[in-house]
Design a protein around this motif. Structure first.
Motif, PDB file in Angstrom:
ATOM      1  N   UNK A 115      24.696 -11.594 -58.250  1.00  0.00           N
ATOM      2  CA  UNK A 115      26.090 -12.169 -59.197  1.00  0.00           C
ATOM      3  C   UNK A 115      26.974 -12.460 -58.189  1.00  0.00           C
ATOM      4  N   UNK A 116      27.432 -11.416 -57.383  1.00  0.00           N
ATOM      5  CA  UNK A 116      28.385 -11.597 -56.442  1.00  0.00           C
ATOM      6  C   UNK A 116      28.523 -12.865 -55.653  1.00  0.00           C
ATOM      7  N   UNK A 117      27.380 -13.007 -54.922  1.00  0.00           N
ATOM      8  CA  UNK A 117      27.149 -14.227 -53.871  1.00  0.00           C
ATOM      9  C   UNK A 117      26.478 -15.438 -54.240  1.00  0.00           C
ATOM     10  N   UNK A 118      25.963 -15.597 -55.483  1.00  0.00           N
ATOM     11  CA  UNK A 118      25.203 -16.911 -55.953  1.00  0.00           C
ATOM     12  C   UNK A 118      26.134 -17.519 -57.241  1.00  0.00           C
ATOM     13  N   UNK A 119      26.859 -18.396 -56.973  1.00  0.00           N
ATOM     14  CA  UNK A 119      27.214 -19.191 -58.007  1.00  0.00           C
ATOM     15  C   UNK A 119      26.430 -19.442 -59.384  1.00  0.00           C
TER      16      UNK A 119
END
Length: 227
Positions: free
Chosen positions: A34-38
């Motif tokens: 969630x943090x690193x994948x748009x």
């Protein structure tokens, strides 16, 4: 003279090996995606909207199960796609056409699932159009409270830096709005799913802030994101 072979590199052991430790590693993988994948963030926001529709309009059991399964399947596909792309980047340190095709194929799998979910969602709404048409009060309530709730989730998952008070305020406001919606819900399952998604968004905001404050933290979205 024979040169002795180098021993294989050792990797730091994971903390713990029980069920709770395994759950913690899996949870960390979800939040990292969630943090690193748009596009994982887009899937999360879309799932919140699905949860708002499912909790505002009475649906049959089969329709509820279908929508929830579609949401979970897209999440699974996006997480698997992210893991595969990281694995390709780890194995291939320079440009390779086969590596690009592998990433494109994995991204295509998520795209097919996402388009299929949109079609299924539209078919369910059309099939229940009479229910939708007669649920004016519920729809107005879901829009009036659900859109601000969705905005809170958007704030929590945005990658831009912001004061900690913004994240805390968005999470608390989202919880209050969800509590109001829960009093009129047509499905406790969808309300619980929306609450879980809000918690995931809050955890992502916390993790992003913690990573930003640690040395050597990665900046922005992962370069492998393609879906």
């Amino acid at each position: 003279m024979t040169v002795p072979a180098r021993p294989p590199p050792t990797f730091p052991p994971r903390r713990g090996s029980g069920f709770l430790a395994s759950f913690g590693h899996a949870w960390a993988g979800l939040i990292h995606t969630v943090v690193h994948q748009r596009n994982m963030r887009l899937h999360l926001i879309s799932a919140v909207l699905v949860g708002l529709v499912g909790s505002g309009i009475p649906l049959g059991l089969a329709e509820k199960v279908t929508l929830i399964f579609c949401v979970l399947l897209i999440f699974f596909a996006e997480i698997l796609n992210s893991a595969l792309e990281h694995l390709v980047d780890l194995a291939v340190q320079q440009f390779d056409e086969k590596a690009r095709l592998t990433k494109d194929a994995a991204a295509a799998g998520v795209l097919v699932l996402a388009l299929g979910t949109v079609v299924i969602f539209a078919a369910i709404l059309v099939h229940n159009w009479e229910t939708v048409r007669t649920s004016t009060d519920a729809i107005v309530r879901q829009v009036a409270l659900g859109l601000p709730l969705t905005a809170c989730v958007v704030v929590l998952v945005l990658p831009q830096r912001r004061p900690v008070g913004v994240d805390v305020g968005a999470f608390v406001a989202g919880g209050v709005l969800l509590a109001f919606l829960a009093q009129y819900t047509a499905s406790t399952v969808f309300t619980a799913m929306t609450a879980g998604l809000l918690f995931v968004a809050g955890s992502a905001a916390y993790t992003r802030r913690r990573e930003a404050s640690s040395p050597g933290a990665p900046a922005g979205d992962s370069a492998v994101n393609r879906t």
